[in-house]
Design a protein around this motif. Structure first.
Motif, PDB file in Angstrom:
ATOM      1  N   PRO A  12       0.786  -1.232   0.000  1.00  0.00           N
ATOM      2  CA  PRO A  12       0.000   0.000   0.000  1.00  0.00           C
ATOM      3  C   PRO A  12       0.819   1.283   0.000  1.00  0.00           C
ATOM      4  CG  PRO A  12      -0.010  -0.983   2.186  1.00  0.00           C
ATOM      5  CD  PRO A  12       0.661  -1.966   1.278  1.00  0.00           C
ATOM      6  N   GLN A  13       2.142   1.185   0.178  1.00  0.00           N
ATOM      7  CA  GLN A  13       2.967   2.385   0.156  1.00  0.00           C
ATOM      8  C   GLN A  13       3.885   2.457  -1.061  1.00  0.00           C
ATOM      9  OE1 GLN A  13       4.373   2.105   4.440  1.00  0.00           O
ATOM     10  NE2 GLN A  13       3.811   4.257   4.376  1.00  0.00           N
ATOM     11  N   THR A  14       4.435   1.328  -1.465  1.00  0.00           N
ATOM     12  CA  THR A  14       5.350   1.331  -2.612  1.00  0.00           C
ATOM     13  C   THR A  14       4.652   0.980  -3.919  1.00  0.00           C
ATOM     14  OG1 THR A  14       5.939  -1.007  -2.434  1.00  0.00           O
ATOM     15  CG2 THR A  14       7.205   0.546  -1.091  1.00  0.00           C
ATOM     16  N   PHE A  15       3.481   0.346  -3.818  1.00  0.00           N
ATOM     17  CA  PHE A  15       2.709  -0.131  -4.973  1.00  0.00           C
ATOM     18  C   PHE A  15       3.410  -1.277  -5.706  1.00  0.00           C
ATOM     19  CE2 PHE A  15       1.479   4.463  -4.685  1.00  0.00           C
ATOM     20  CZ  PHE A  15       0.281   4.227  -4.045  1.00  0.00           C
ATOM     21  N   PHE A  16       4.388  -1.908  -5.074  1.00  0.00           N
ATOM     22  CA  PHE A  16       4.975  -3.090  -5.672  1.00  0.00           C
ATOM     23  C   PHE A  16       3.963  -4.236  -5.590  1.00  0.00           C
ATOM     24  CE2 PHE A  16       9.452  -1.512  -4.468  1.00  0.00           C
ATOM     25  CZ  PHE A  16       9.616  -0.942  -5.725  1.00  0.00           C
ATOM     26  N   PRO A  17       3.786  -5.012  -6.673  1.00  0.00           N
ATOM     27  CA  PRO A  17       2.819  -6.109  -6.658  1.00  0.00           C
ATOM     28  C   PRO A  17       3.213  -7.202  -5.671  1.00  0.00           C
ATOM     29  CG  PRO A  17       4.126  -6.129  -8.679  1.00  0.00           C
ATOM     30  CD  PRO A  17       4.444  -4.857  -7.985  1.00  0.00           C
ATOM     31  N   GLN A  18       2.199  -7.869  -5.149  1.00  0.00           N
ATOM     32  CA  GLN A  18       2.397  -8.928  -4.169  1.00  0.00           C
ATOM     33  C   GLN A  18       1.737 -10.214  -4.672  1.00  0.00           C
ATOM     34  OE1 GLN A  18       4.127  -8.117  -1.043  1.00  0.00           O
ATOM     35  NE2 GLN A  18       4.540  -6.376  -2.393  1.00  0.00           N
ATOM     36  N   THR A  19       2.178 -11.333  -4.143  1.00  0.00           N
ATOM     37  CA  THR A  19       1.581 -12.613  -4.500  1.00  0.00           C
ATOM     38  C   THR A  19       1.171 -13.343  -3.231  1.00  0.00           C
ATOM     39  OG1 THR A  19       3.719 -13.745  -4.483  1.00  0.00           O
ATOM     40  CG2 THR A  19       2.987 -12.822  -6.581  1.00  0.00           C
ATOM     41  N   GLY A  20       0.354 -14.357  -3.396  1.00  0.00           N
ATOM     42  CA  GLY A  20      -0.061 -15.159  -2.258  1.00  0.00           C
ATOM     43  C   GLY A  20      -1.458 -15.714  -2.463  1.00  0.00           C
ATOM     44  N   ARG A  21      -1.893 -16.507  -1.512  1.00  0.00           N
ATOM     45  CA  ARG A  21      -3.237 -17.096  -1.576  1.00  0.00           C
ATOM     46  C   ARG A  21      -4.215 -16.242  -0.775  1.00  0.00           C
ATOM     47  NH1 ARG A  21      -4.033 -23.383  -1.417  1.00  0.00           N
ATOM     48  NH2 ARG A  21      -3.288 -22.889  -3.508  1.00  0.00           N
ATOM     49  N   ILE A  22      -5.366 -15.986  -1.359  1.00  0.00           N
ATOM     50  CA  ILE A  22      -6.399 -15.205  -0.678  1.00  0.00           C
ATOM     51  C   ILE A  22      -7.132 -16.131   0.282  1.00  0.00           C
ATOM     52  CG2 ILE A  22      -8.481 -13.828  -0.962  1.00  0.00           C
ATOM     53  CD1 ILE A  22      -7.470 -13.085  -3.759  1.00  0.00           C
TER      54      ILE A  22
ATOM     55  N   GLY B 248      -4.417 -13.038   3.745  1.00  0.00           N
ATOM     56  CA  GLY B 248      -3.565 -14.007   3.066  1.00  0.00           C
ATOM     57  C   GLY B 248      -2.625 -13.391   2.057  1.00  0.00           C
ATOM     58  N   VAL B 249      -2.948 -12.189   1.594  1.00  0.00           N
ATOM     59  CA  VAL B 249      -2.091 -11.490   0.649  1.00  0.00           C
ATOM     60  C   VAL B 249      -2.141  -9.999   0.969  1.00  0.00           C
ATOM     61  CG1 VAL B 249      -3.949 -11.228  -1.070  1.00  0.00           C
ATOM     62  CG2 VAL B 249      -1.569 -11.163  -1.819  1.00  0.00           C
ATOM     63  N   THR B 250      -1.011  -9.345   0.830  1.00  0.00           N
ATOM     64  CA  THR B 250      -0.954  -7.908   1.080  1.00  0.00           C
ATOM     65  C   THR B 250      -1.711  -7.170  -0.017  1.00  0.00           C
ATOM     66  OG1 THR B 250       1.209  -8.128   2.140  1.00  0.00           O
ATOM     67  CG2 THR B 250       0.594  -5.932   1.374  1.00  0.00           C
ATOM     68  N   THR B 251      -2.552  -6.216   0.379  1.00  0.00           N
ATOM     69  CA  THR B 251      -3.334  -5.445  -0.594  1.00  0.00           C
ATOM     70  C   THR B 251      -3.205  -3.953  -0.318  1.00  0.00           C
ATOM     71  OG1 THR B 251      -5.417  -5.233   0.623  1.00  0.00           O
ATOM     72  CG2 THR B 251      -5.024  -7.311  -0.546  1.00  0.00           C
ATOM     73  N   ASN B 252      -3.790  -3.167  -1.226  1.00  0.00           N
ATOM     74  CA  ASN B 252      -3.802  -1.708  -1.071  1.00  0.00           C
ATOM     75  C   ASN B 252      -5.064  -1.226  -0.379  1.00  0.00           C
ATOM     76  OD1 ASN B 252      -5.640  -2.212  -3.115  1.00  0.00           O
ATOM     77  ND2 ASN B 252      -5.016  -0.471  -4.377  1.00  0.00           N
ATOM     78  N   LEU B 253      -5.755  -2.089   0.364  1.00  0.00           N
ATOM     79  CA  LEU B 253      -7.019  -1.716   0.988  1.00  0.00           C
ATOM     80  C   LEU B 253      -6.858  -0.544   1.947  1.00  0.00           C
ATOM     81  CD1 LEU B 253     -10.010  -2.213   1.431  1.00  0.00           C
ATOM     82  CD2 LEU B 253      -9.426  -4.023   3.073  1.00  0.00           C
ATOM     83  N   ARG B 254      -5.834  -0.568   2.794  1.00  0.00           N
ATOM     84  CA  ARG B 254      -5.604   0.565   3.711  1.00  0.00           C
ATOM     85  C   ARG B 254      -5.393   1.847   2.931  1.00  0.00           C
ATOM     86  NH1 ARG B 254      -1.192   1.036   7.105  1.00  0.00           N
ATOM     87  NH2 ARG B 254       0.038  -0.312   5.747  1.00  0.00           N
ATOM     88  N   PHE B 255      -4.649   1.754   1.845  1.00  0.00           N
ATOM     89  CA  PHE B 255      -4.399   2.931   1.010  1.00  0.00           C
ATOM     90  C   PHE B 255      -5.704   3.465   0.421  1.00  0.00           C
ATOM     91  CE2 PHE B 255      -4.035   4.093  -3.516  1.00  0.00           C
ATOM     92  CZ  PHE B 255      -3.437   5.339  -3.382  1.00  0.00           C
ATOM     93  N   LEU B 256      -6.576   2.583  -0.054  1.00  0.00           N
ATOM     94  CA  LEU B 256      -7.840   3.035  -0.652  1.00  0.00           C
ATOM     95  C   LEU B 256      -8.719   3.724   0.388  1.00  0.00           C
ATOM     96  CD1 LEU B 256      -8.728   0.014  -2.970  1.00  0.00           C
ATOM     97  CD2 LEU B 256      -7.650   2.186  -3.599  1.00  0.00           C
ATOM     98  N   ARG B 257      -8.758   3.176   1.597  1.00  0.00           N
ATOM     99  CA  ARG B 257      -9.532   3.827   2.661  1.00  0.00           C
ATOM    100  C   ARG B 257      -8.973   5.215   2.952  1.00  0.00           C
ATOM    101  NH1 ARG B 257      -9.545  -1.596   6.468  1.00  0.00           N
ATOM    102  NH2 ARG B 257     -11.356  -2.633   5.513  1.00  0.00           N
ATOM    103  N   TRP B 258      -7.652   5.323   2.964  1.00  0.00           N
ATOM    104  CA  TRP B 258      -6.992   6.624   3.163  1.00  0.00           C
ATOM    105  C   TRP B 258      -7.324   7.572   2.009  1.00  0.00           C
ATOM    106  CZ3 TRP B 258      -3.287   8.623  -0.208  1.00  0.00           C
ATOM    107  CH2 TRP B 258      -2.542   9.714   0.240  1.00  0.00           C
TER     108      TRP B 258
END
Length: 506
Positions: free
Chosen positions: A291-301, A358-368
Motif C-alpha cells: 500500500p505504500q510502494t505499490f509493488f505487486p504482491q503474490t499469495g493465496r487469498i 492471506g495477501v498484502t493489498t492496497n485496501l488501507r491505502f484506498l480507505r486513506w
C-alpha cells in the motif's frame, strides 16, 4: 486459457474453455474460437485488444471482431500517427519529437499499448539512454512492439478521458468524461464521472475534440480519447481502441451497458445508445500490492469479503492464488450517488466492509485515499501521490483555491516533491560505515538484467538489478557508495519477495 491461468475464476466460470499457449498468440485464440463454434471474439482489456494484426486475422478467419477495424487500430493505436491525425483534425496535442528538441523533463512512451507500460519520465540527459532501453523492453514484453517515442512532459496536469461509441454508419457519440488523475506508476487508481474539473463549456469542447478525432480515423465500436487538462486548456494524449477497466463508472452514470453496445455495433446495428446522465460514480481498484510502494504482491487469498450495496467486479474468489504473471487486481469497487459526496460516502462505507487476508493489498491505502481532503475537494492532479505520499497524515483541510475555475495566475508551478525512496525499501542496510548491506527483492518477479558483478565498485543510487513483475520493470539501486560483495542471482532467475539479490560492503 493460458497454462498459468488454469483454475482461475474466469476459467471456472466459463461454460467451456480451450487451452492455448499464450494470450499473445493470435492464431491460438482463433483456433480456440473455431474449435468451440464461436462466431465472435471480444478482445477484452489487454494483450491483443488493440493489435491490428489480431483484428485482421479474426476477420480473415470469418469471425466477428468486437472492436474497431484493423486500419483504424493501426492509425489510432500508433500514438505518433494518432497525434498527427488529431492535429490535422484541429485537436490540440502535446508536442513530440527528438529529446534535443523537446528538452527536459520529457516522457518516453511506447508507441503501441498503454496502461503505464513502456513509459518513463526523464528529467536529465544522463537518464535518457537507460529510460529508452527500459521502455523498449517493457513495451516488447507487454505488447510485442518495442517502438517508443519522446513527448514533452507536463508536470501537474489532470488526466481526463472521453468515452466514445461509434457505429459503422459513421455516427459517433460522446458519453461524457471520466476523471482519472489519481495514478501510481502511470496507472490509474481512482476514476470518477463527471470530472469535478470540467464546466459545461470545457466538457463540450473536449467531447467535440474526441468526436472529431474518432471521425477522422473512421472509428467504430467503443473507445476512449484521453486528454491532459491544465486549467481550461487540454491536449489529446492517445486513443484506447478498446473497452477500459473503468468503464463501469460511465455505465452507472449514463445507464448505457457499454459491452452490450459493443456487441450490438459489432453485429451491424446502428448506434442506439441514449445516455441519460444522472448523479455521480466513483471507482477504486483493489490490488494485491504494497500500500505504500505499490509493488505487486503474490499469495493465496485466505479470506475475501467484498461489500454489498455497490457494484463490485471481482476477478478472484476466496482461496485463489495471486501470481505474478498478470496484473494483480483483485476487484473493482464502484459506488453511485445522486451527488458526488454521496457517491464517495458510499464508497468509504463499502471499503470499511471489505476484508482480504492471506495477501498484502492496497485496501488501507484506498480507505486513506477516499477520505483525503484533496480528493474530496476534487483538486487532484497526476502529481497527487507525489505531493501526498500514500498513508501520510491528511492535511487539516484541502488547500484553498481562490483562483480555481476560469481565472488563472500566470505563475510558474512549484517544483514537484520527490517521490518516496522506494530503493531504500528494497535494502536492509544500516549506513555506509563498513556494515554489510543486502539488496532484496521488494516483490516476486524475474531478474531481467544484472548490472554488476562481485568486486565492482558502485555509486549511491546506481542500478544493480532490474526486476520484472506483471510486465513492469523495477530497477533496484545501491543505497550508498559501496563494493559488491556477492551476487546471488542471474538473469532469468525467478525470485520471491524478500530474496537477497546482491550483498554490498563499504
Amino acid at each position: 486459457m493460458a497454462p498459468d491461468d488454469k483454475g482461475s475464476l474466469h476459467a471456472r466460470s466459463a461454460d467451456e474453455t480451450v487451452e492455448i499457449a499464450s494470450y499473445l498468440f493470435s492464431e491460438e485464440q482463433i483456433r480456440a474460437a473455431k474449435r468451440t463454434g464461436a462466431d465472435a471474439i471480444h478482445p477484452g482489456y489487454g494483450f491483443l485488444a488493440e493489435n491490428p494484426d489480431f483484428a485482421e486475422a479474426v476477420r480473415a478467419a470469418e469471425l466477428i471482431w468486437v472492436g474497431p477495424p484493423a486500419e483504424t487500430l493501426r492509425a489510432g493505436g500508433d500514438k505518433l500517427e494518432a497525434k498527427r491525425i488529431a492535429g490535422g483534425a484541429g485537436v490540440p496535442v502535446v508536442p513530440a519529437g527528438e529529446p534535443e528538441e523537446l528538452g527536459f523533463p520529457l516522457v518516453v512512451k511506447a508507441t503501441a499499448g498503454g496502461g503505464g507500460r513502456g513509459m518513463r519520465v526523464v528529467r536529465a540527459e544522463e537518464e535518457l539512454d537507460e529510460a529508452l532501453a527500459a521502455a523498449r523492453r517493457e513495451a516488447k514484453a507487454a505488447f510485442g512492439d518495442e517502438r517508443v517515442f519522446c513527448e514533452r512532459y507536463v508536470e501537474r496536469p489532470r488526466h481526463v478521458e472521453i468515452q466514445l461509441l461509434a457505429d459503422e454508419a459513421g455516427n459517433v457519440l460522446a458519453l461524457g468524461e471520466r476523471e482519472c488523475s489519481v495514478q501510481r506508476r502511470h496507472q490509474k487508481v481512482l476514476e470518477e464521472s463527471p470530472s469535478p474539473a470540467l464546466d459545461a463549456a470545457v466538457r463540450a469542447a473536449m467531447s467535440a475534440a474526441a468526436v472529431a478525432f474518432a471521425q477522422a480515423i473512421g472509428y467504430v465500436n467503443a473507445g476512449t480519447a484521453e486528454f491532459m487538462l491544465d486549467g481550461r486548456e487540454f491536449w489529446f494524449l492517445e486513443l484506447n481502441g478498446r473497452i477500459q477497466v473503468e468503464h463501469p463508472v460511465t455505465e452507472l452514470v449514463t445507464g448505457v451497458d457499454l459491452v452490450q453496445a459493443q456487441l450490438r455495433i459489432a453485429g451491424g446495428d446502428a448506434l442506439d445508445a441514449r445516455p441519460d446522465p444522472r448523479g455521480h460514480a466513483v471507482e477504486v481498484r483493489l490490488y494485491a500490492e504494497d500500500p505504500q510502494t505499490f509493488f505487486p504482491q503474490t499469495g493465496r487469498i485466505e479470506r475475501l469479503q467484498l461489500p454489498e450495496g455497490i457494484r463490485v467486479d471481482a476477478g478472484v474468489a476466496e482461496g485463489d492464488d495471486v501470481g505474478f504473471a498478470y496484473d494483480p487486481m483483485i476487484a473493482k469497487l464502484i459506488a453511485h450517488g445522486t451527488r458526488r459526496d454521496e457517491a464517495f460516502a458510499r464508497l468509504r462505507g463499502a471499503l470499511r466492509e471489505t476484508e482480504v487476508e492471506g495477501v498484502t493489498t492496497n485496501l488501507r491505502f484506498l480507505r486513506w485515499l477516499v477520505s483525503h481532503p484533496v480528493v474530496l475537494a476534487g483538486d487532484t492532479t497526476t502529481a497527487f501521490l507525489v505531493e501526498h505520499p500514500p498513508l501520510s497524515p491528511h492535511p487539516a483541510k484541502a488547500a484553498t483555491a481562490p483562483w480555481r475555475g476560469p481565472f488563472r495566475l500566470n505563475l510558474p508551478s512549484p517544483a514537484a516533491a520527490a517521490p518516496p525512496d522506494l530503493d531504500a525499501l528494497a535494502s536492509d542496510h544500516r549506513g555506509p560505515a563498513g556494515e554489510q548491506s543486502a539488496v532484496t527483492a521488494p516483490m516476486p518477479g524475474t531478474v531481467i538484467r544484472l548490472l554488476v558483478a562481485a568486486g565492482d565498485s558502485v555509486r549511491a543510487r546506481q542500478p544493480l538489478v532490474v526486476l520484472e513483475a506483471m510486465k513492469m520493470e523495477t530497477p533496484l539501486t545501491s543505497p550508498y557508495d559501496a563494493v559488491v560483495r556477492a551476487v546471488h542471482v542471474a538473469e532469468g532467475d525467478r525470485v520471491t519477495g524478500g530474496a537477497i539479490l546482491v550483498e554490498l560492503e563499504e
